[in-house]
Design a protein around this motif. Structure first.
Motif, PDB file in Angstrom:
ATOM      1  N   VAL A 175      55.893  52.107  99.120  1.00  0.00           N
ATOM      2  CA  VAL A 175      56.875  52.444  99.927  1.00  0.00           C
ATOM      3  C   VAL A 175      56.979  51.522 101.109  1.00  0.00           C
ATOM      4  O   VAL A 175      57.978  51.330 101.946  1.00  0.00           O
ATOM      5  N   THR A 176      55.973  50.850 101.431  1.00  0.00           N
ATOM      6  CA  THR A 176      55.903  49.912 102.534  1.00  0.00           C
ATOM      7  C   THR A 176      56.189  48.310 102.179  1.00  0.00           C
ATOM      8  O   THR A 176      56.030  47.572 103.111  1.00  0.00           O
ATOM      9  N   GLY A 177      56.333  48.269 100.670  1.00  0.00           N
ATOM     10  CA  GLY A 177      56.789  47.078 100.275  1.00  0.00           C
ATOM     11  C   GLY A 177      55.571  46.242 100.195  1.00  0.00           C
ATOM     12  O   GLY A 177      55.550  44.803 100.256  1.00  0.00           O
ATOM     13  N   LYS A 178      54.283  46.657 100.107  1.00  0.00           N
ATOM     14  CA  LYS A 178      53.116  45.915 100.040  1.00  0.00           C
ATOM     15  C   LYS A 178      52.613  45.788  98.539  1.00  0.00           C
ATOM     16  O   LYS A 178      51.678  45.071  98.141  1.00  0.00           O
ATOM     17  N   GLY A 179      53.476  46.331  97.540  1.00  0.00           N
ATOM     18  CA  GLY A 179      53.175  45.959  96.061  1.00  0.00           C
ATOM     19  C   GLY A 179      52.456  46.913  95.498  1.00  0.00           C
ATOM     20  O   GLY A 179      51.637  47.677  95.940  1.00  0.00           O
ATOM     21  N   LYS A 184      50.731  51.349  89.615  1.00  0.00           N
ATOM     22  CA  LYS A 184      52.018  51.777  88.676  1.00  0.00           C
ATOM     23  C   LYS A 184      51.395  52.986  87.819  1.00  0.00           C
ATOM     24  O   LYS A 184      52.489  53.928  87.676  1.00  0.00           O
ATOM     25  N   GLU A 185      50.337  53.012  87.153  1.00  0.00           N
ATOM     26  CA  GLU A 185      50.054  54.045  86.282  1.00  0.00           C
ATOM     27  C   GLU A 185      49.851  55.158  87.008  1.00  0.00           C
ATOM     28  O   GLU A 185      50.141  56.230  86.741  1.00  0.00           O
ATOM     29  N   LEU A 186      49.005  55.278  88.210  1.00  0.00           N
ATOM     30  CA  LEU A 186      48.826  56.281  88.943  1.00  0.00           C
ATOM     31  C   LEU A 186      50.322  57.061  89.570  1.00  0.00           C
ATOM     32  O   LEU A 186      50.302  58.480  89.672  1.00  0.00           O
ATOM     33  N   ARG A 237      57.397  56.145  91.134  1.00  0.00           N
ATOM     34  CA  ARG A 237      58.150  54.851  91.044  1.00  0.00           C
ATOM     35  C   ARG A 237      59.558  54.813  91.394  1.00  0.00           C
ATOM     36  O   ARG A 237      60.023  53.955  91.536  1.00  0.00           O
ATOM     37  N   VAL A 238      60.037  55.937  91.260  1.00  0.00           N
ATOM     38  CA  VAL A 238      61.596  56.049  91.877  1.00  0.00           C
ATOM     39  C   VAL A 238      61.607  55.825  93.279  1.00  0.00           C
ATOM     40  O   VAL A 238      62.578  55.449  93.730  1.00  0.00           O
TER      41      VAL A 238
END
Ligand code: ZN
Length: 153
Positions: A100-104, A110-112, A117-118
């Motif tokens: 959410v802070t854009g750090k990737g 992604k799996e967690l 991921r919305v």
């Protein structure tokens, strides 16, 4: 992101905002905390009951009010964290914060994160980042025995 995917994500947020899961104060809980985001007015209580046999989260509920982003984040959080233990919570919490802070997000994150991921693009709207993160900080506060937290701390 394609328009279709964007719409799907938006519909998940709207659905959870309209029909929040695990909403309301449970009869039985052992940990609770209050979270407040003064910039938006989001205000929630989170309630947790830990399992008696291990440290997994048997019940997680929330109540309160706020914008669609914060409510959907709280609702999805209660679904995803149910049955998880503290180590898993910390992993997901850190991945969520990074996202959410854009750090990737790496593949494992992604799996967690799954449905969370919305909120993948929320970092593009800085005023909304705290809305998405508030329920997580509130749950973290509850788990560490802190009674209240604010995004302005
Ligand atoms: Zn908000």
């Amino acid at each position: 992101m394609t328009a279709d995917l964007h719409n799907l994500y938006q519909s998940v947020v709207l659905d959870h905002n309209k029909n929040p899961r695990n909403f309301g104060k449970p009869g039985d809980f052992s940990l609770t905390a209050e979270g407040f985001n003064p910039l938006c007015g989001d205000h929630y209580h989170v309630f947790v009951k830990k399992s008696s046999s291990d440290d997994s989260l048997e019940t997680i509920c929330f109540e309160g009010q706020g914008c669609a982003i914060s409510k959907a984040s709280a609702s999805l959080m209660t679904q995803i964290m149910k049955g998880k233990n503290l180590t898993e919570f910390n992993d997901i919490f850190i991945s969520f914060q990074k996202m959410v802070t854009g750090k990737g997000c790496d593949e494992r994150s992604k799996e967690l994160l799954g449905k969370l991921r919305v909120f993948e693009e929320v970092w593009k709207y800085p005023s909304r980042v705290k809305c998405a993160a508030l329920p997580w900080h509130t749950l973290k506060a509850a788990l560490s025995g802190t009674l209240s937290t604010t995004t302005e701390a």
